[in-house]
Design an enzyme around this catalytic site. Structure first.
Site, PDB file in Angstrom:
ATOM      1  N   PHE A  10       0.827  -1.190   0.000  1.00  0.00           N
ATOM      2  CA  PHE A  10       0.000   0.000   0.000  1.00  0.00           C
ATOM      3  C   PHE A  10       0.870   1.252   0.000  1.00  0.00           C
ATOM      4  CE2 PHE A  10      -2.703  -3.160   2.039  1.00  0.00           C
ATOM      5  CZ  PHE A  10      -3.946  -2.934   1.468  1.00  0.00           C
ATOM      6  N   ASP A  11       0.486   2.200  -0.826  1.00  0.00           N
ATOM      7  CA  ASP A  11       0.987   3.558  -0.644  1.00  0.00           C
ATOM      8  C   ASP A  11       0.339   4.107   0.620  1.00  0.00           C
ATOM      9  OD1 ASP A  11       2.208   6.061  -1.298  1.00  0.00           O
ATOM     10  OD2 ASP A  11       0.262   6.733  -2.068  1.00  0.00           O
ATOM     11  N   LEU A  12       0.869   5.190   1.163  1.00  0.00           N
ATOM     12  CA  LEU A  12       0.289   5.754   2.394  1.00  0.00           C
ATOM     13  C   LEU A  12      -0.619   6.938   2.083  1.00  0.00           C
ATOM     14  CD1 LEU A  12       0.156   5.815   5.502  1.00  0.00           C
ATOM     15  CD2 LEU A  12       2.127   7.367   5.440  1.00  0.00           C
ATOM     16  N   VAL A  68      -1.007  -1.067  -4.293  1.00  0.00           N
ATOM     17  CA  VAL A  68      -2.177  -0.201  -4.256  1.00  0.00           C
ATOM     18  C   VAL A  68      -1.714   1.235  -4.012  1.00  0.00           C
ATOM     19  CG1 VAL A  68      -4.408   0.231  -3.177  1.00  0.00           C
ATOM     20  CG2 VAL A  68      -3.501  -2.102  -3.269  1.00  0.00           C
TER      21      VAL A  68
END
Length: 510
Positions: free
Chosen positions: A7-9, A171
């Site tokens: 995941f990106d943040l 993502v």
């Protein structure tokens, strides 16, 4: 299966707009630049800060680095907490961990800040790996971040990396996340609820685009209801049961059709009776004509198709249609359909030429018997049966049900090969079986490229019609293919496949 998820943040797990934009304002003000509208600063969310200062305000590298330091001056203790987690994210993360997914965060933000933010929202414990950039400016490129996250996520056992990558997703909400995923050869999922404009995401060509956390959760958890601790035999039964039903119902339909032709046709007009039944010299019914056999076969296919559609295919295709809504990298343009048609036609003719040149079709008695039955009917009857009815019914079973169910448990290539193998075995002779296996792989490939069920039906119909007409033409003219014709058709067919692959991966698809 989605075993590994990155995941990106910012813009993916959390909404950092207030903290980031106010810190950018603070940094710009130190250079005498007043920017009161924070909405104009949202492009800073996602990409490396230094690159953004250089791109949007024409800072040189030294000035951009100084601006980043001023940004962090406020961000360390204030901006970092001017942030909120998106609704539904904690629940989704917990569900993913409950399904034994390996999770990571891969962000362009410095790792120390990423760790603090995750701890602040009490979700750090769910992530196996957290990777960001370094405060000294190293590892700011998203591809580098993703590569390091994958190295740590896969652990010390670096074997079967390519296999693991097939089950890994990235993502994110920006084109940089998509590019980072593509550079590492993993599936990319773009979230449209973040800060990447939809036009930007479409041009980036992610594999999927989701518009909400709910859609993201549905995508990431897809198939988990069937893949938990389900025993292998249960999975096999779930996949193959529709095939057994199909065989049983089709045989029952054939028996009913034979009864109708044998015992009821005599009540039909004499012209119809002669088209369906052979009579001996005494005027007594002797056997069923090729047209009659074709009608019996068509009736059996139709009955089996109705059952497969009603009890299996309709639901599977509905589920697949919902999943396809999340996909972006699918072909839609007329030129793509033309390439598909050329590809399937070239391969169908090329393989038929090859089988004839290698004398494969001449060496199989089982094929000769099957072929004699298929081509005993009038040409219009044969075309309707083999070119229209059979493709629809067989695709409902083999791609609509069998392939889609296999995709719940297997990656694309194994599912394609196994479903094509079942398709080949179904034909019950080596000649048609091997041909059906090869064409089954191609049809499944086009199904993945286009994501619409009518495409495998079209491809199957083109294959059947071309093979049928070629055989009829050969029977009437004695046509003998040449090697140059075989090679030309195979090259054209391969070119059609390659063109669809290129368009899917290198052009904007809408």
């Amino acid at each position: 299966m989605n075993d590994y998820i990155l995941f990106d943040l910012d813009g993916t797990l959390t909404d950092p707009k207030v903290g980031i934009t106010t810190c950018v304002q603070y940094a710009l003000a130190s250079f005498g630049i007043d920017e009161p509208d924070t909405d104009k600063l949202t492009p800073f969310i996602g990409p490396p800060l230094k690159d953004s200062f250089m791109e949007f305000y024409d800072f040189d590298e030294a000035k951009a680095e100084a601006a980043v330091e001023k940004y962090r001056e406020r961000f360390r203790d204030t901006g970092i907490f001017e942030n909120q987690i998106y609704d539904g994210i904690p629940e989704m993360i917990r569900k993913l961990k409950g399904n034994k997914k390996k999770l990571a965060v891969a962000s362009s933000k410095p790792t120390v800040f990423v760790e603090r933010i995750l701890e602040h929202f009490d979700i750090r414990r769910y992530f196996d790996v957290v990777v960001g950039s370094e405060l000294d400016g190293r590892r700011t490129d998203k591809a580098e971040v993703v590569a390091e996250a994958l190295r740590l996520l896969y652990g010390e056992n670096q074997e079967d990396i390519e296999k693991k990558k097939q089950n890994t997703l990235m993502v994110g909400d920006r084109k940089f996340d998509v590019k980072g995923a593509k550079d590492e050869g993993i599936v990319s999922v773009a979230v449209a609820y973040g800060y990447g404009p939809m036009d930007e995401l479409k041009i980036a060509k992610p594999d999927y685009i989701v518009r909400s956390v709910a859609e993201l959760e549905k995508l990431l958890l897809r198939g988990t209801e069937k893949t938990g601790k389900e025993p292998p035999m249960s999975k096999a039964w779930y996949v193959l049961f529709p095939v057994l039903v199909y065989y049983f119902v089709r045989q029952m339909g054939a028996n009913i059709g034979y009864f109708i032709i044998s015992y009821m046709a005599m009540n039909l007009p004499s012209g119809v009776v002669k088209a369906l039944i052979y009579f001996n010299e005494a005027g007594e019914p002797e056997s069923i004509t090729g047209n009659g056999v074709a009608l019996i076969s068509g009736f059996a296919f139709l009955v089996a198709g109705v059952v497969i559609w009603k009890f299996f295919a309709r639901e599977e295709l509905r589920k697949e249609k919902e999943a396809i809504k999340l996909k972006h990298a699918l072909l839609r343009t007329p030129i793509a359909y033309a390439c598909m048609a050329v590809g399937i036609l070239g391969l169908a003719l090329g393989l038929n030429f090859l089988y004839d040149l290698l004398r494969i079709t001449h060496s199989s008695e089982a094929y000769k018997q099957t072929s004699a039955i298929q081509y005993a009917a009038a040409i219009p009857v044969g075309l309707v049966l083999n070119g229209l009815l059979v493709p629809v019914i067989e695709e409902l079973l083999f791609r609509g049900v069998l392939y889609n169910r296999m995709r719940k448990y297997l990656a694309y290539l194994p599912a394609m090969a196994l479903s094509a193998l079942c398709f080949g075995i179904y034909h019950q002779n080596l000649v048609q079986g091997s041909y059906a296996f090869l064409m089954g792989c191609v049809i499944a490939y086009f199904y993945e490229c286009f994501g619409r069920f009518h495409v495998p039906v079209m491809a199957h119909a083109i294959s059947n019609i071309s093979a049928y007409l070629l055989t009829v033409y050969t029977m009437y003219t004695g046509f003998v293919p040449q090697w140059w014709q075989c090679i030309l058709m195979l090259v054209i067919g391969t070119g059609g496949l390659a063109s669809c692959w290129r368009m899917r991966n290198t052009t904007q698809i809408v």
